[in-house]
Design a protein around this motif. Structure first.
Motif, PDB file in Angstrom:
ATOM      1  N   THR A 321      41.882  20.845  37.165  1.00 44.55           N
ATOM      2  CA  THR A 321      41.624  19.939  37.293  1.00 44.55           C
ATOM      3  C   THR A 321      41.369  18.471  36.830  1.00 44.55           C
ATOM      4  O   THR A 321      41.774  18.706  36.001  1.00 44.55           O
ATOM      5  N   THR A 432      32.459  19.494  36.751  1.00 48.23           N
ATOM      6  CA  THR A 432      33.467  20.386  35.594  1.00 48.23           C
ATOM      7  C   THR A 432      33.326  19.357  34.468  1.00 48.23           C
ATOM      8  O   THR A 432      33.928  18.272  34.072  1.00 48.23           O
ATOM      9  N   ARG A 440      35.780  21.836  44.019  1.00 50.30           N
ATOM     10  CA  ARG A 440      35.870  23.635  43.343  1.00 50.30           C
ATOM     11  C   ARG A 440      36.339  24.298  44.521  1.00 50.30           C
ATOM     12  O   ARG A 440      35.448  25.184  45.009  1.00 50.30           O
ATOM     13  N   THR A 481      27.435  28.500  40.346  1.00 53.78           N
ATOM     14  CA  THR A 481      28.346  27.812  39.601  1.00 53.78           C
ATOM     15  C   THR A 481      29.654  29.520  39.276  1.00 53.78           C
ATOM     16  O   THR A 481      30.795  29.278  39.460  1.00 53.78           O
ATOM     17  N   GLU A 484      31.358  30.854  42.152  1.00 56.20           N
ATOM     18  CA  GLU A 484      32.695  29.703  42.602  1.00 56.20           C
ATOM     19  C   GLU A 484      33.999  29.462  41.702  1.00 56.20           C
ATOM     20  O   GLU A 484      34.646  30.167  42.099  1.00 56.20           O
TER      21      GLU A 484
END
Length: 715
Positions: A321, A432, A440, A481, A484
């Motif tokens: 990310t 994050t 995400r 989360t 995910e």
């Protein structure tokens, strides 16, 4: 002569080392003032020594304990004081010239001594007479108590009468040197804590020194392109303003168009800093000076021709990310038709329009359509239709269909850019540890060519993958989360295995193991399918671990290419699943024997066959998550069906009430029909409630399994 403890120089005693060994040593000096004795022994062809509290000697030598206790004036043992530095008091008698070799270890009589006290870092080689002093081990932190002990021992030796022996002088010298090293190491730690920027400067100098002998050449913007079925590239982004202001250093070097170097900063136990340089080679490597247009020239542009040859092409942007995936794929939409600001989405669309105007393609009378959707937590959402949730199903011919997906016809590049802006604004994001505005979800933009009768002619799928952040970014999170992270982890593993199958003829493709690979199934099969992966990396020192994981993943994909190591085998070993290697804990499994679970098992088995990190706990967690996602879809469908049933029953009840308002209605018929309606509604609700109870049980099971997994690996 004996001292007040009943000990004398030359006496052999048992001592205990920090590793638990007990062996013989010779007393070479006694200091009554500090109540300590210096012992020596022969080990590894050199003489070593250390200073011990006499209570330690009493604990391991029962025959001497009574005399020592009388000298101490004690009736029972006391805990030994904290460790002191190695010093050697001036012994009264002469040290024996020959030190016996240690006897075999004897059994420990009493666990009296403290391992921290008997730390082997206090054991120093004692040089033989006339030899140079041995180099002492480094120790951590200064010790004022040790310095005081050294001074007291020296005074005690002087008061004992006579000049200290050469051996004792060497021991005292080593003690002083050790204290100087401890102080120096302590100062280093303090400097690293107070001024971390100076540490980065030190690593920067190391990198500069390393690169003095490395020749740097930049890739040509319009060089020749390799014709590979699987192409793997790396792109490095520049340091951003936040990293520069925080004193980050650049630890990634791309010396030419293929090689990527990562200078991993490391520190030894003694705080010595060094670099571990990692070398990777890919089809293409792009440094921070390369623009999107050059990246497109080597990666996605060669694939555009594939879809005009009735093929399937895919281009993935993969990485941590914040490494620049969305910038590479989406670019900037504010620059209009300026190619320097476009991403791969728009650049590919422009080339599709250009090639469609060529005479050989105009004869095909192809229409150009686009779709844009995202996969978030195992669910598919249409980004061109208000983020409507979609169902992914397989028809009787095993063709994957995304039910209800919008497919928009486009006639110009401006139409494509407008649709991209609409879709990107809806894409799911979340914060994050790596990026405050983290994508995400996997975003899939597809350019589709269709023949006049709407038959599929070719398809180009461009995928901006979700960040490959590891379990540290999703640890101790809520269920959403955690789900995910699990879906991202599973889809990246499945993607690698599907690319493995693309490079090996006849190998099974476990595309059902994740929603991402399921919707891209047609891109992994067929003779005319080509794939390109762009691994995006961040250059900062703080991102070094993520950068190495990204490059290792890309390197693993690269060696799966046909003709490369690991990619040429066609023996079908990947299809052989050892039923006993992955434990089955089905119980009330909601998908027993399903194709999803079979492919998931094949995925994890393949990881183990190829020696990659995996565990039964991760398999059980991925299976539990898949069951939650599948059962959730079933519950939502049943709930939607129940609502429609309620509407139908409500209309039926209203008609029944209208009949009851008539003067001559049949009361028996009314009562019978009302009872039938109520019974049907009760049965429907009871069935829905039972399924909801099973769903809640599955949620609890997923939570229990997740606790046993710990951190997930994004590889």
């Amino acid at each position: 002569t004996m001292d007040k403890f009943g000990l004398k120089v030359g006496t052999q005693v048992d001592i205990k080392r920090s590793d638990g060994r007990v062996h013989r040593a010779v007393i070479s000096g006694i200091n009554e003032q500090t109540e300590t004795a210096t012992v020596e022994w022969f080990e590894n062809e050199e003489t070593k020594g250390k200073e011990l509290d006499v209570r330690h000697i009493a604990a391991l030598n029962p025959d001497l304990a009574s005399a020592i206790n009388r000298g101490l004036g004690e009736r029972e043992y006391r805990p030994a004081p904290q460790p002191v530095a190695v010093v050697a008091p001036a012994p009264k008698p002469k040290v024996p010239t020959a030190i016996p070799k240690p006897a075999p270890p004897v059994q420990q009589l009493q666990d009296y001594s403290n391992d921290d006290y008997d730390d082997d870092e206090d054991s120093e080689p004692i040089p033989r007479r006339g030899a140079a002093p041995a180099k002492a081990k480094p120790a951590a932190g200064p010790s004022a108590g040790a310095q005081g002990s050294a001074q007291g021992s020296a005074q005690g030796g002087a008061q004992g009468g006579g000049k200290a022996s050469k051996c004792v002088q060497e021991v005292q010298k080593m003690a002083a040197q050790r204290e100087a090293r401890r102080q120096k190491q302590y100062d280093k730690r303090e400097d690293a804590r107070v001024n971390p920027v100076s540490q980065g400067t030190e690593f920067s100098e190391m990198i500069e020194n390393f690169l003095e002998n490395v020749q740097i050449t930049h890739i040509s913007p319009n060089g020749p392109v390799k014709e590979n079925r699987i192409s793997v590239c790396v792109r490095k982004r520049p340091l951003n303003s936040k990293e520069r202001n925080g004193g980050e250093i650049d630890v990634v070097t791309i010396p030419d168009g293929e090689v990527t170097l990562v200078h991993e900063p490391k520190t030894k136990v003694d705080l010595t800093k060094y670099l571990e340089n990692h070398n990777f080679r890919f089809d293409y490597s792009f440094d921070e000076t390369v623009e999107n247009l050059t990246v497109y020239h080597y990666t996605a542009k060669p694939l555009v021709r594939t879809i005009f040859d009735q093929g399937m092409a895919t281009c993935f942007a993969y990485g941590q990310t914040g490494s620049g995936k969305t910038h590479t794929m989406g670019g900037s939409y504010t620059g209009g038709r300026d190619q320097s600001t476009m991403g791969i989405y728009a650049l590919a669309a422009a080339d599709v329009f250009r090639l469609n105007q060529l005479p050989e393609n105009r004869a095909q009378n192809l229409s150009i359509n686009v779709s844009f959707f995202e996969i978030y937590g195992g669910k598919v959402f249409d980004l061109l239709n208000g983020q409507k949730r979609l169902r992914v199903l397989e028809d009787a011919k095993n063709i994957v269909q995304i039910v209800g997906l919008s497919e928009k016809g486009v006639g110009s590049l401006n139409d494509v850019i407008a649709l991209l802006e609409t879709g990107q604004s809806l894409r799911a994001s979340g914060s994050t540890a790596a990026n405050q505005n983290s994508s995400r979800s996997h975003a899939i933009f597809q350019i589709i060519l269709r023949q006049p009768k709407k038959q599929l002619f070719g398809k180009f799928s461009l995928i901006d993958l979700a960040g490959n952040e590891r379990g540290a970014d999703t640890a101790n999170s809520d269920r959403q989360t955690r789900m995910e992270g699990a879906e991202i982890n599973k889809s990246l593993l499945a993607l690698k295995e599907c690319i493995r199958a693309l490079g090996r003829k006849g190998a099974h493709t476990p595309f059902r193991a994740s929603k991402l690979t399921q919707v891209l199934r047609d891109s992994f099969i067929g003779a005319n399918a080509r794939t390109c992966m762009i691994a995006m990396i961040s250059p900062g020192k703080s991102s070094c671990e993520h950068t190495l994981n990204t490059l290792r993943y890309a390197d693993r994909v690269k060696e799966l290419e046909p003709g490369k190591r690991g990619g040429a085998s066609t023996d079908g070993d990947d299809d052989d699943v050892d039923a006993g290697s992955l434990e089955e804990q089905d119980g009330d499994d909601v998908i027993p024997g399903s194709l999803v679970k079979q492919d998931l098992r094949r995925l994890h088995q393949s990881l183990r066959v190829h020696g990659e990190p995996d565990s039964n706990e991760i398999f059980q967690f991925h299976k539990a998550v898949a069951q939650v996602v599948e059962l959730e879809e079933r519950i939502v469908d049943e709930h939607r069906s129940a609502l429609q049933f309620d509407r139908d029953m409500l209309a039926e009840e209203e008609r029944l009430l209208e009949e009851a308002d008539h003067v001559d209605y049949n009361v028996e018929t009314y009562a019978k029909r009302l009872d039938e309606i109520l019974a049907t509604k009760i049965d429907k609700l009871q069935q829905l409630r039972a399924n909801v109870a099973q769903f809640r049980k599955q949620l609890q099971q997923e939570e229990q399994v997740s606790k046993a997994v710990g951190k997930l690996r994004y590889i």
